[in-house]
Design an enzyme around this catalytic site. Structure first.
Site, PDB file in Angstrom:
ATOM      1  N   GLY A  63     110.148 -26.408  45.339  1.00  0.00           N
ATOM      2  CA  GLY A  63     108.936 -26.562  45.249  1.00  0.00           C
ATOM      3  C   GLY A  63     108.290 -27.763  46.234  1.00  0.00           C
ATOM      4  O   GLY A  63     107.176 -27.622  46.969  1.00  0.00           O
TER       5      GLY A  63
ATOM      6  N   TYR B 286     109.626 -16.738  41.941  1.00  0.00           N
ATOM      7  CA  TYR B 286     108.682 -17.601  42.480  1.00  0.00           C
ATOM      8  C   TYR B 286     107.219 -16.681  42.622  1.00  0.00           C
ATOM      9  O   TYR B 286     106.982 -15.658  42.321  1.00  0.00           O
ATOM     10  CB  TYR B 286     109.222 -18.103  44.238  1.00  0.00           C
TER      11      TYR B 286
ATOM     12  N   HIS C   4     110.124 -29.050  42.098  1.00  0.00           N
ATOM     13  CA  HIS C   4     109.713 -29.102  40.901  1.00  0.00           C
ATOM     14  C   HIS C   4     110.447 -29.853  39.835  1.00  0.00           C
ATOM     15  O   HIS C   4     111.578 -29.719  39.841  1.00  0.00           O
ATOM     16  CB  HIS C   4     109.519 -27.752  40.274  1.00  0.00           C
TER      17      HIS C   4
END
Ligand code: YXS
Length: 259
Positions: free
Chosen positions: A108, A138, A64
């Site tokens: 991610g 998460y 991410h």
């Protein structure tokens, strides 16, 4: 300047992540390009999609885009987050998606690779589940991706240690389908794609959707979901979450206090 490169070979579409300056971080812009590519492959009725980084990449993707994570007070992985949209796009693409992996896969991006239908890795590939490294709570769909890709003990070890797992171990524990020498990776992956493309696409699409539905069929009461969301809020409202994000941006080790 595009952050991805696209290629079509016979009935296979290839998306190459191509933002080395940010180690292919899954930013909103990069994710939108990947999703648009998958939509185009669907319109062209391609039978396999391959997701890869540039040949010889040291980092497949750094996960991410941390610069796009909220500093605090908001769920960092809500439904409309780019990472969540990417995972759904991979899972709902009506043909197999193969992750062809060289280099490090982080956070991610690790979920993205594990959400793909098959994973072919070079010996240089490593896989790290990193929420604990940053103090991130998460989301429950993501944890299910990890649980479906590994057994519970492996998923816990990867999540609790945040340490990269190398390709050899990833193959031993079933995280990846094949580990192939780097100079054979492309040929092997395209041959695998060719085998799939030669089969009946409707049958494969239905089996993929059946397995997605079955893999996601875990009973959870509304109370259970609300409890999880409440626990996650405690984390993303915590000082540790703010510290994890800040430490990353300051390029220093985080100092977590459990508050
Ligand atoms: O300093 P500049 O401007 O050149 O930028 C640096 C890094 O800041 C940037 N960069 C990132 N930017 C945003 N988000 C990222 N995830 C990210 N990763 C890297 O890219 C430039 C080059 O990075 P640098 O110098 O560290 O490269 P390197 O080759 O020395 O090291 C590559 C990595 C991947 C080992 C290193 O960049 C790294 O450890 N990145 C973070 C990996 C990680 O913890 N990812 C998790 C992101 S958060 C996430 O995915 C989920 C929310 S969760 O954590 O819950 O799973």
């Amino acid at each position: 300047m595009p952050l991805t490169r696209l290629d079509v070979r016979d009935a296979t579409g290839v998306v190459t992540l191509d933002h080395p300056a940010k180690r292919n971080a899954l930013s909103r812009a990069l994710v939108d390009e990947v999703i648009a590519a998958l939509d185009d492959f669907h319109r062209r009725r391609l039978r396999v999609a391959i997701l890869r980084a540039a040949p010889g990449a040291k980092v497949w993707s750094a996960g991410h885009d941390v610069d796009e994570l909220p500093e605090s007070g908001r769920d960092p992985l809500g439904w409309d987050d780019p990472l969540r949209e990417l995972i759904r796009a991979v899972e709902q693409f009506p043909a197999p998606v193969i992750a062809m992996v060289e280099g490090g896969v982080w956070g991610g991006a690790c979920e993205t690779v594990l959400a793909c239908d098959l994973v072919v890795a070079a010996p240089s590939a490593t896989f790290a589940i990193t929420p604990a490294r940053l103090g991130v709570p998460y989301n429950i769909g993501g944890m299910l991706t990890f649980l479906n890709a590994a057994n519970l003990r492996i998923a816990k070890e990867m999540a609790f240690t945040a340490r990269p797992v190398d390709a050899a171990r990833a193959e031993r524990v079933g995280l990846v389908n094949h580990v192939v020498a780097a100079d054979e990776l492309e040929a092997f992956t395209f041959a695998l794609a060719g085998d799939i493309a030669a089969n009946a696409p409707l049958s494969i699409a239905v089996m993929k959707e059946q397995l997605r539905i079955l893999a996601g069929a875990h009973p959870m009461s509304p109370q259970g979901f609300e409890r999880v969301q409440g626990l996650r809020r405690l984390v993303y409202d915590s000082r540790d979450y703010r510290e994890g994000i800040r430490a990353f941006k300051d390029k220093r080790a985080p100092r977590f206090t459990g508050e």
